[in-house]
Scaffold this active site. Sequence first.
Site, short mmCIF file in Angstrom:
data_model
loop_
_atom_site.label_atom_id
_atom_site.label_comp_id
_atom_site.label_asym_id
_atom_site.label_seq_id
_atom_site.Cartn_x
_atom_site.Cartn_y
_atom_site.Cartn_z
N LYS A 254 0.81 -1.23 0.00
CA LYS A 254 0.00 0.00 0.00
C LYS A 254 0.84 1.27 0.00
O LYS A 254 0.43 2.30 -0.53
CB LYS A 254 -0.94 0.01 1.20
CG LYS A 254 -2.11 -0.95 1.04
CD LYS A 254 -3.18 -0.68 2.08
CE LYS A 254 -4.43 -1.48 1.80
NZ LYS A 254 -4.26 -2.93 2.05
N GLU B 287 -10.01 7.36 3.90
CA GLU B 287 -10.90 6.52 4.69
C GLU B 287 -10.24 5.17 4.81
O GLU B 287 -9.42 4.79 3.97
CB GLU B 287 -12.28 6.42 4.05
CG GLU B 287 -12.49 5.22 3.15
CD GLU B 287 -11.88 5.37 1.76
OE1 GLU B 287 -11.77 6.52 1.28
OE2 GLU B 287 -11.50 4.34 1.19
N SER C 270 1.50 -9.88 -1.15
CA SER C 270 1.20 -8.45 -0.97
C SER C 270 1.55 -7.91 0.41
O SER C 270 1.83 -6.72 0.56
CB SER C 270 -0.27 -8.19 -1.28
OG SER C 270 -1.11 -9.03 -0.49
C1 PLP Z 1 -5.15 -3.89 1.57
C2 PLP Z 1 -4.48 -5.16 1.22
C3 PLP Z 1 -4.88 -5.94 0.12
C4 PLP Z 1 -6.09 -5.61 -0.72
O1 PLP Z 1 -6.01 -4.44 -1.46
P1 PLP Z 1 -5.77 -4.44 -3.04
O2 PLP Z 1 -6.07 -3.03 -3.41
O3 PLP Z 1 -6.73 -5.41 -3.64
O4 PLP Z 1 -4.37 -4.82 -3.27
C5 PLP Z 1 -4.15 -7.07 -0.19
N1 PLP Z 1 -3.10 -7.46 0.55
C6 PLP Z 1 -2.69 -6.76 1.64
C7 PLP Z 1 -1.52 -7.24 2.42
C8 PLP Z 1 -3.37 -5.58 2.00
O5 PLP Z 1 -2.96 -4.90 3.09
#
Ligand code: PLP
Length: 396
Positions: A89, A111, A377
Amino acid sequence: MKFSVNEHGYYGEFGGAYIPEMLHPNVEELQEKYLDIIYDESFQKEFQNLLQDYAGRETPLYHAKRLSEKYGVPVYLKREDLCHTGAHKVNNTIGQILLAQRLGKKRIIAETGAGQHGVATATVCALKGLECIVYMGEKDIERQAPNVARMKMLGATVVPATSGSKTLKDATNEAIRDWINNPVDTHYIIGSVVGPHPYPDMVARFQSVISKEIKEQLKEKIGTELPSHVIACVGGGSNAAGAFYHFLDDEQVQLVAVEAAGCGINSGMSAATTQLGKPGILHGSKSYVMQTEDGQVVEPHSISAGLDYPGIGPLHAHLYKTGRGTFLSATDKEALEAAFELAKLEGIIPALESSHALYGLNKLQFKKGDVVVVCLSGRGDKDMATYMKAMDTNKI
Ligand SMILES: *Cc1c(COP(=O)(O)O)cnc(C)c1O
């Protein structure tokens, strides 16, 4: 670029900017200026420097050997879990804070549902010394105390949204109301590839560093920049958009998006938007939306807060509709299984969101010569309470 946004902000039939009249000046300012600003040389220089020295890029592309053995195919993990603040993020919030500065904005609003985007936003506001206001549902403030504390420690003001279900949807309404009232000095940082044009495209461009690095790293490691599959989880879709971006026109690369099936797609407690949704308008753009016959948004469910969203970014809606993307889903239980498997096989505790992407390995058929990249992610520290509960109740 067949899958890029057009000049009106559409991916095929999806996207656009469906916003109240009073937001037009704010959104039009962004539409007119965003590309000139982000491709300006001084912007790119500062963005690249911060991605490197502040966020910790480039993130490794790790050949997970024991995982590869299990699935019979070379699996590479793109280690976004090693980014500052623990997930992808921050790539986007760094980009947007630099944009806000260049637009002369003094005040940042956002938000947040689970608080992850709120923390990434509060982080870059501290970095730049800008005022930060994060709207959060009253119920979410209670449920997500550690992230609320992080935001406060970083200097942000967390404002409870007390209307409706007191969750993300209500926080979004409050943020939009704030932006309408403060059109000149305030920038609204949206955390995924959702919202009115140009947000989906802008956020995808900031996150596209993920696939840019994957290509370079694969080339170095195996001599070709093209894997057979790129797998990512999809909430709003920003890590997936970043992981897919530079592969969109390489049609021999299968782009695999994994949604959250929650307790099961037909259980009434799910967040598998492409499977359950219909075209509709959510948060300012046209996409697939989980909704009732008469158009009421359905409350989603997922064990992972980041995937607990009733929509999907318009780029992904287009990838789904055209068949360019393969859309799978993993249940809460399957995601937990994948998380414990990665921990035991590779010594990496993934975020619950990323565990959905990992489960995708079970659902695909691989053949000789395939090479798979999974976008990891985020890391699992934030999910330890859920993992502990799973161990206690012997769900694992
Ligand atoms: C917020 C988050 C997501 C989901 O958000 P996307 O916009 O779909 O990437 C996925 N993985 C993690 C670790 C997150 O913090």
